[in-house]
Design an enzyme around this catalytic site. Structure first.
Site, PDB file in Angstrom:
ATOM      1  N   SER A 134       0.854  -1.196   0.000  1.00 27.89           N
ATOM      2  CA  SER A 134       0.000   0.000   0.000  1.00 27.89           C
ATOM      3  C   SER A 134       0.889   1.246   0.000  1.00 27.89           C
ATOM      4  O   SER A 134       2.084   1.156   0.329  1.00 27.89           O
ATOM      5  CB  SER A 134      -0.854   0.007   1.279  1.00 27.89           C
ATOM      6  OG  SER A 134      -1.498   1.252   1.463  1.00 27.89           O
ATOM      7  N   TYR A 147      -3.755  -0.712  10.040  1.00 28.31           N
ATOM      8  CA  TYR A 147      -3.536  -0.886   8.599  1.00 28.31           C
ATOM      9  C   TYR A 147      -2.133  -0.424   8.221  1.00 28.31           C
ATOM     10  O   TYR A 147      -1.403  -1.107   7.509  1.00 28.31           O
ATOM     11  CB  TYR A 147      -4.605  -0.094   7.833  1.00 28.31           C
ATOM     12  CG  TYR A 147      -4.587  -0.325   6.332  1.00 28.31           C
ATOM     13  CD1 TYR A 147      -5.230  -1.425   5.771  1.00 28.31           C
ATOM     14  CD2 TYR A 147      -3.934   0.559   5.474  1.00 28.31           C
ATOM     15  CE1 TYR A 147      -5.220  -1.638   4.403  1.00 28.31           C
ATOM     16  CE2 TYR A 147      -3.915   0.354   4.104  1.00 28.31           C
ATOM     17  CZ  TYR A 147      -4.570  -0.749   3.573  1.00 28.31           C
ATOM     18  OH  TYR A 147      -4.558  -0.954   2.210  1.00 28.31           O
TER      19      TYR A 147
HETATM   20  P1  NAP Z   1     -11.851  -4.908  -1.086  1.00 31.32           P
HETATM   21  O1  NAP Z   1     -12.702  -4.709  -2.283  1.00 31.32           O
HETATM   22  O2  NAP Z   1     -12.378  -4.603   0.259  1.00 31.32           O
HETATM   23  O3  NAP Z   1     -11.261  -6.384  -1.125  1.00 31.32           O
HETATM   24  C1  NAP Z   1     -10.642  -6.983  -0.021  1.00 31.32           C
HETATM   25  C2  NAP Z   1     -10.609  -8.472  -0.240  1.00 31.32           C
HETATM   26  O4  NAP Z   1     -10.032  -9.117   0.906  1.00 31.32           O
HETATM   27  C3  NAP Z   1     -12.003  -9.046  -0.410  1.00 31.32           C
HETATM   28  O5  NAP Z   1     -11.966 -10.104  -1.325  1.00 31.32           O
HETATM   29  C4  NAP Z   1     -12.288  -9.561   0.985  1.00 31.32           C
HETATM   30  O6  NAP Z   1     -13.284 -10.554   1.045  1.00 31.32           O
HETATM   31  C5  NAP Z   1     -10.928 -10.132   1.319  1.00 31.32           C
HETATM   32  N1  NAP Z   1     -10.840 -10.432   2.725  1.00 31.32           N
HETATM   33  C6  NAP Z   1     -11.038  -9.614   3.772  1.00 31.32           C
HETATM   34  N2  NAP Z   1     -10.944 -10.300   4.919  1.00 31.32           N
HETATM   35  C7  NAP Z   1     -10.687 -11.587   4.591  1.00 31.32           C
HETATM   36  C8  NAP Z   1     -10.504 -12.778   5.332  1.00 31.32           C
HETATM   37  N3  NAP Z   1     -10.604 -12.803   6.661  1.00 31.32           N
HETATM   38  N4  NAP Z   1     -10.236 -13.926   4.667  1.00 31.32           N
HETATM   39  C9  NAP Z   1     -10.167 -13.925   3.325  1.00 31.32           C
HETATM   40  N5  NAP Z   1     -10.364 -12.845   2.565  1.00 31.32           N
HETATM   41  C10 NAP Z   1     -10.621 -11.685   3.196  1.00 31.32           C
HETATM   42  O7  NAP Z   1     -10.574  -3.976  -1.213  1.00 31.32           O
HETATM   43  P2  NAP Z   1      -9.410  -3.900  -2.300  1.00 31.32           P
HETATM   44  O8  NAP Z   1      -9.116  -2.478  -2.457  1.00 31.32           O
HETATM   45  O9  NAP Z   1      -9.702  -4.727  -3.489  1.00 31.32           O
HETATM   46  O10 NAP Z   1      -8.236  -4.541  -1.439  1.00 31.32           O
HETATM   47  C11 NAP Z   1      -7.381  -5.569  -1.916  1.00 31.32           C
HETATM   48  C12 NAP Z   1      -6.001  -5.359  -1.337  1.00 31.32           C
HETATM   49  O11 NAP Z   1      -5.464  -4.145  -1.857  1.00 31.32           O
HETATM   50  C13 NAP Z   1      -5.970  -5.220   0.180  1.00 31.32           C
HETATM   51  O12 NAP Z   1      -4.828  -5.878   0.702  1.00 31.32           O
HETATM   52  C14 NAP Z   1      -5.849  -3.717   0.375  1.00 31.32           C
HETATM   53  O13 NAP Z   1      -5.262  -3.389   1.601  1.00 31.32           O
HETATM   54  C15 NAP Z   1      -4.973  -3.370  -0.788  1.00 31.32           C
HETATM   55  N6  NAP Z   1      -4.963  -1.955  -1.172  1.00 31.32           N
HETATM   56  C16 NAP Z   1      -6.079  -1.346  -1.630  1.00 31.32           C
HETATM   57  C17 NAP Z   1      -6.005  -0.005  -1.997  1.00 31.32           C
HETATM   58  C18 NAP Z   1      -7.180   0.745  -2.524  1.00 31.32           C
HETATM   59  O14 NAP Z   1      -7.051   1.966  -2.745  1.00 31.32           O
HETATM   60  N7  NAP Z   1      -8.314   0.133  -2.785  1.00 31.32           N
HETATM   61  C19 NAP Z   1      -4.810   0.684  -1.898  1.00 31.32           C
HETATM   62  C20 NAP Z   1      -3.684   0.030  -1.412  1.00 31.32           C
HETATM   63  C21 NAP Z   1      -3.776  -1.305  -1.056  1.00 31.32           C
HETATM   64  P3  NAP Z   1     -14.839 -10.119   1.338  1.00 31.32           P
HETATM   65  O15 NAP Z   1     -15.346  -9.504   0.060  1.00 31.32           O
HETATM   66  O16 NAP Z   1     -15.465 -11.412   1.685  1.00 31.32           O
HETATM   67  O17 NAP Z   1     -14.789  -9.126   2.464  1.00 31.32           O
END
Ligand code: NAP
Length: 242
Positions: A134, A147
């Site tokens: 991130s 986080y």
């Molecule tokens: P998201 O749409 O909230 O996706 C998060 C994913 O993680 C979902 O598939 C969620 O499943 C899964 N997850 C959460 N808790 C879990 C658990 N206990 N066991 C298994 N799976 C679990 O957000 P995203 O933005 O795509 O995030 C994906 C990654 O990118 C994360 O590591 C996040 O920190 C990182 N990231 C995102 C951003 C951003 O701007 N969006 C920026 C930097 C980094 P459910 O749908 O079932 O909750």
């Protein structure tokens, strides 16, 4: 001639592949030729449909959940994408919000890497790990203490594991996404002030899309990245260049 970016013949497992960045990575890996195993605590049926792959249930509420996933079959690529975020002022932050985030975002990432690597070493196979870091692997952020700690940790263990495993055939790298339009950033985008403030700082002039991360993951998962170890690739529209 085979493209160095081709993943034909490879099997990839992506955690948190039901939605957002994980789903986009799964789709990009499949487009590059990989067989994709979409892992999630929620149904990954939509991703399976999009990738013509398969799904497994994996809930990192138990950070050791992937302990037996890699011993049964050869998996060449691991993308540790699953992650959660909790927001509150640091003075009000609860132990539960600390532990839940560290368990999913950091402890599960480390022990999933460990299970994956042990299986690869048994097969004497080369393999690729791509962790999702991130901007908060580098910056402090606001109101997201667990986080920020977890994502600094992801950057740290990516480098540590690269040091240990580079000579043993595993490339360990990470992607640091910028501000991407997913569930993770819904609260920020709903706050007009914060949203405008963020947008005004992104040199590319737009929020990132989950698809922006997918092809970067293909690159790090492919033989084009064979000499890349311990890198954190920023895919952030230029945010960290400011
Ligand atoms: P998201 O749409 O909230 O996706 C998060 C994913 O993680 C979902 O598939 C969620 O499943 C899964 N997850 C959460 N808790 C879990 C658990 N206990 N066991 C298994 N799976 C679990 O957000 P995203 O933005 O795509 O995030 C994906 C990654 O990118 C994360 O590591 C996040 O920190 C990182 N990231 C995102 C951003 C951003 O701007 N969006 C920026 C930097 C980094 P459910 O749908 O079932 O909750």
């Amino acid at each position: 001639m085979t493209s160095p970016f081709s993943l034909r013949g490879k099997t990839a497992l992506v955690t948190g592949a039901n939605t957002g960045i994980g789903q986009a990575i799964a789709v990009s890996l499949a487009k590059a030729g990989a067989h994709v195993i979409a892992a999630g605590r929620s149904s990954c049926a939509e991703t399976v449909e999009m990738t013509k792959g398969e799904e497994i249930h994996l809930d990192f509420a138990d950070p050791m959940a992937a302990r037996d996933v890699f011993s049964g079959r050869p998996i060449d690529i691991l993308v540790n994408n699953a992650g959660i975020i909790r927001r509150a002022d640091s003075t009000d932050f609860t132990e539960a919000d600390w532990d839940d985030v560290i368990d999913v975002n950091l402890k599960a990432v480390f022990f999933t890497c460990q299970s994956f690597a042990k299986a690869a070493f048994v097969r004497s196979a080369s393999a690729k790990i791509v962790n999702i870091a991130s901007l908060l692997s580098f910056q402090g952020g606001i109101r997201v203490p667990s986080y920020t700690a977890s994502k600094h940790g992801v950057a740290g263990i990516t480098k540590l594991l690269a040091n240990e495993w580079a000579a043993k055939g595993i490339n360990v790298n990470a992607i640091a996404p910028g501000y991407i339009e997913t569930n993770n950033t819904e609260a920020l985008r709903a706050d007009a002030g914060r949203s405008a403030e963020i947008l005004s700082r992104i040199p590319a002039g737009r929020w990132g899309r989950a698809e922006d991360i997918g092809d970067a993951a293909v690159f790090l998962a492919s033989s084009a990245a064979n000499y890349i170890h311990g890198t954190i690739l920023n895919v952030d529209g230029g945010w960290l260049a400011r």
